[in-house]
Design a protein around this motif. Structure first.
Motif, PDB file in Angstrom:
ATOM      1  N   TYR A  94       0.691  -1.147   0.115  1.00 37.39           N
ATOM      2  CA  TYR A  94      -0.094  -0.147  -0.088  1.00 37.39           C
ATOM      3  C   TYR A  94       0.957   1.392   0.066  1.00 37.39           C
ATOM      4  N   GLU A  95       1.801   1.298   0.655  1.00 42.13           N
ATOM      5  CA  GLU A  95       2.716   2.401   0.905  1.00 42.13           C
ATOM      6  C   GLU A  95       3.482   2.790  -0.506  1.00 42.13           C
ATOM      7  N   ALA A  96       3.925   1.604  -0.862  1.00 44.79           N
ATOM      8  CA  ALA A  96       4.577   1.443  -2.279  1.00 44.79           C
ATOM      9  C   ALA A  96       3.610   2.281  -3.492  1.00 44.79           C
ATOM     10  N   ARG A  97       2.436   1.767  -3.355  1.00 48.17           N
ATOM     11  CA  ARG A  97       1.321   2.592  -4.409  1.00 48.17           C
ATOM     12  C   ARG A  97       1.162   3.925  -4.134  1.00 48.17           C
ATOM     13  N   MET A  98       1.103   4.510  -2.927  1.00 50.89           N
ATOM     14  CA  MET A  98       1.022   5.819  -2.620  1.00 50.89           C
ATOM     15  C   MET A  98       2.163   6.657  -3.122  1.00 50.89           C
ATOM     16  N   LEU A  99       3.353   6.180  -2.779  1.00 48.96           N
ATOM     17  CA  LEU A  99       4.751   6.866  -3.155  1.00 48.96           C
ATOM     18  C   LEU A  99       4.473   6.813  -4.820  1.00 48.96           C
ATOM     19  N   ARG A 100       4.239   5.688  -5.262  1.00 46.77           N
ATOM     20  CA  ARG A 100       4.096   5.692  -6.858  1.00 46.77           C
ATOM     21  C   ARG A 100       3.143   6.627  -7.228  1.00 46.77           C
ATOM     22  N   LEU A 101       1.908   7.002  -6.671  1.00 45.26           N
ATOM     23  CA  LEU A 101       0.975   8.014  -7.244  1.00 45.26           C
ATOM     24  C   LEU A 101       1.571   9.435  -6.952  1.00 45.26           C
ATOM     25  N   ALA A 102       2.308   9.621  -5.583  1.00 41.19           N
ATOM     26  CA  ALA A 102       3.166  10.912  -5.550  1.00 41.19           C
ATOM     27  C   ALA A 102       4.041  11.212  -6.497  1.00 41.19           C
ATOM     28  N   ASN A 103       4.748  10.118  -6.958  1.00 41.82           N
ATOM     29  CA  ASN A 103       5.996  10.217  -8.069  1.00 41.82           C
ATOM     30  C   ASN A 103       5.112  10.778  -9.378  1.00 41.82           C
ATOM     31  N   THR A 104       3.874  10.410  -9.539  1.00 40.09           N
ATOM     32  CA  THR A 104       3.518  11.143 -10.910  1.00 40.09           C
ATOM     33  C   THR A 104       3.217  12.607 -10.911  1.00 40.09           C
ATOM     34  N   VAL A 105       3.081  13.262  -9.624  1.00 36.51           N
ATOM     35  CA  VAL A 105       3.328  14.842  -9.713  1.00 36.51           C
ATOM     36  C   VAL A 105       4.779  15.375  -9.136  1.00 36.51           C
ATOM     37  N   SER A 106       5.748  14.239  -9.439  1.00 33.41           N
ATOM     38  CA  SER A 106       7.304  14.670  -9.035  1.00 33.41           C
ATOM     39  C   SER A 106       7.362  14.922  -7.423  1.00 33.41           C
ATOM     40  N   VAL A 107       6.632  14.055  -6.774  1.00 42.27           N
ATOM     41  CA  VAL A 107       6.986  14.307  -5.258  1.00 42.27           C
ATOM     42  C   VAL A 107       7.429  12.972  -4.585  1.00 42.27           C
ATOM     43  N   GLY A 108       8.228  13.326  -3.646  1.00 39.83           N
ATOM     44  CA  GLY A 108       8.814  11.899  -3.095  1.00 39.83           C
ATOM     45  C   GLY A 108       9.863  11.248  -3.703  1.00 39.83           C
ATOM     46  N   PRO A 109      10.818  10.315  -2.976  1.00 36.37           N
ATOM     47  CA  PRO A 109      11.715   9.664  -3.581  1.00 36.37           C
ATOM     48  C   PRO A 109      11.170   8.918  -4.679  1.00 36.37           C
ATOM     49  N   ILE A 110      12.137   8.774  -5.705  1.00 36.96           N
ATOM     50  CA  ILE A 110      11.585   7.958  -7.012  1.00 36.96           C
ATOM     51  C   ILE A 110      11.591   6.398  -6.354  1.00 36.96           C
ATOM     52  N   LEU A 111      10.304   5.862  -6.775  1.00 33.68           N
ATOM     53  CA  LEU A 111      10.213   4.471  -6.321  1.00 33.68           C
ATOM     54  C   LEU A 111      10.956   3.575  -7.561  1.00 33.68           C
ATOM     55  N   TYR A 112      11.759   2.599  -7.322  1.00 33.16           N
ATOM     56  CA  TYR A 112      12.431   1.632  -8.222  1.00 33.16           C
ATOM     57  C   TYR A 112      11.497   0.411  -8.314  1.00 33.16           C
ATOM     58  N   GLY A 113      11.141  -0.019  -6.843  1.00 31.99           N
ATOM     59  CA  GLY A 113      10.153  -1.339  -7.106  1.00 31.99           C
ATOM     60  C   GLY A 113       9.946  -1.842  -5.820  1.00 31.99           C
ATOM     61  N   PHE A 114       9.012  -2.691  -5.514  1.00 33.22           N
ATOM     62  CA  PHE A 114       8.705  -2.944  -4.429  1.00 33.22           C
ATOM     63  C   PHE A 114       8.232  -4.581  -4.240  1.00 33.22           C
ATOM     64  N   THR A 115       8.119  -5.218  -3.007  1.00 34.08           N
ATOM     65  CA  THR A 115       7.549  -6.297  -2.889  1.00 34.08           C
ATOM     66  C   THR A 115       6.698  -6.433  -1.627  1.00 34.08           C
ATOM     67  N   ASP A 116       6.228  -7.448  -0.989  1.00 32.30           N
ATOM     68  CA  ASP A 116       5.452  -7.435   0.107  1.00 32.30           C
ATOM     69  C   ASP A 116       6.249  -6.907   1.264  1.00 32.30           C
ATOM     70  N   ASP A 117       7.563  -7.029   1.335  1.00 31.48           N
ATOM     71  CA  ASP A 117       8.124  -6.649   2.650  1.00 31.48           C
ATOM     72  C   ASP A 117       9.411  -5.692   2.381  1.00 31.48           C
ATOM     73  N   VAL A 118       9.646  -5.506   1.198  1.00 28.50           N
ATOM     74  CA  VAL A 118      10.562  -4.327   0.751  1.00 28.50           C
ATOM     75  C   VAL A 118      10.271  -3.329  -0.246  1.00 28.50           C
ATOM     76  N   ILE A 119      10.533  -2.044  -0.034  1.00 24.95           N
ATOM     77  CA  ILE A 119      10.367  -0.977  -0.925  1.00 24.95           C
ATOM     78  C   ILE A 119      11.845  -0.226  -1.090  1.00 24.95           C
ATOM     79  N   LEU A 120      11.928  -0.688  -2.739  1.00 25.78           N
ATOM     80  CA  LEU A 120      13.369  -0.003  -3.149  1.00 25.78           C
ATOM     81  C   LEU A 120      13.170   1.228  -3.929  1.00 25.78           C
ATOM     82  N   MET A 121      13.607   2.479  -3.415  1.00 26.34           N
ATOM     83  CA  MET A 121      13.568   3.762  -3.742  1.00 26.34           C
ATOM     84  C   MET A 121      14.850   4.576  -3.963  1.00 26.34           C
ATOM     85  N   GLU A 122      14.677   5.794  -4.608  1.00 24.68           N
ATOM     86  CA  GLU A 122      15.958   6.604  -4.357  1.00 24.68           C
ATOM     87  C   GLU A 122      16.400   6.930  -3.051  1.00 24.68           C
ATOM     88  N   TYR A 123      17.626   6.899  -3.052  1.00 24.82           N
ATOM     89  CA  TYR A 123      18.389   7.309  -1.555  1.00 24.82           C
ATOM     90  C   TYR A 123      18.592   8.904  -1.579  1.00 24.82           C
TER      91      TYR A 123
END
Length: 252
Positions: A94-123
């Motif tokens: 859920y959090e990853a999907r919210m971040l992906r949505l924020a990314n569509t308006v250039s907000v938040g760290p860039i989301l690279y990928g996710f699984t159930d237990d891990v979100i990989l994103m811009e440092y």
């Protein structure tokens, strides 16, 4: 002494690193599955650096529901957010999907990928907003950063995504050395409630920071600003947003 940069496959056999990946109780989860998830996202190395510590090893941060570690993936540094073993949330999807949505308006760290237990994103390398403001003497730089931050909050409001925790901005906003603010941690975000990102940040900047630091970084008529924030809540628009910028003397 454990190397500060450890290949993921080797890290599987290091107890202290396994403790981080399964923090705070590795016996509650399948730690090897979490290493598999890191590998599936392209993570090659775990880099033990950061401002927090777990089991004597450095990490980027630890919260109530997750731990964030520095990693290398695809030849670049990235942040891996790992769900805590005792988290009340079943997954980070859920959090990853919210971040992906924020990314569509250039907000938040860039989301690279996710699984159930891990979100990989811009440092994001930076200081929390309160520390940054406390150590910055150039008012024009502060105003420039605040203007960018308010524009980000407005874009979130316009799309109907409420972050949910920006009233505690020092925990959820980092500022890079380039003065660019980055809103992080979208675990409490929602598209099902009325967004209040801009109003939360304005109240933090105009009222909370002077209370904490004794320093006023924006000048505004309090009564007029509160009145215009009320109007903005009623009608989120370019006009109501610009009026708030005028109140804060942040127009260009």
């Amino acid at each position: 002494m454990v190397s500060q940069r450890i290949h993921v496959d080797r890290a599987r056999s290091i107890d202290n690193v396994r403790y981080i990946v399964g923090y705070p109780n590795p016996s509650l989860v399948d730690v090897d599955s979490r290493f598999d998830q890191l590998r599936s996202l392209g993570v090659e190395y775990i880099v033990l650096e950061g401002g927090s510590s777990i089991g004597g090893l450095r990490v980027l941060g630890k919260g109530y529901r997750s731990v964030v570690i520095l990693v290398e993936a695809g030849g670049r540094l990235a942040a891996a957010k790992i769900r805590r073993a005792d988290s009340t949330r079943d997954s980070l999807v859920y959090e990853a999907r919210m971040l992906r949505l924020a990314n569509t308006v250039s907000v938040g760290p860039i989301l690279y990928g996710f699984t159930d237990d891990v979100i990989l994103m811009e440092y994001v390398c930076g200081s929390n907003i309160l520390e940054w403001i406390s150590h910055e003497d150039d008012v024009s730089r502060i105003h420039g950063m605040v203007r960018i931050l308010l524009e980000q909050a407005y874009r979130l409001d316009r799309m109907g995504l409420d972050h949910g925790e920006l009233s505690r901005a020092e925990r959820h906003i980092l500022v890079r050395s380039s003065d660019e603010p980055v809103i992080i941690d979208f675990e409490s975000a929602s598209v099902d409630r009325k967004p209040r990102n801009l109003t939360s940040i304005v109240q933090y900047i105009a009222f909370r920071i002077p209370y904490i630091t004794g320093r006023r970084i924006v000048e505004a008529d309090r009564v007029r600003l509160i009145d215009d924030l009320r109007r903005y809540k009623q009608s989120i628009s370019d006009e109501s947003f610009y009026r708030i910028l005028e109140d804060l003397k942040l127009t260009r």
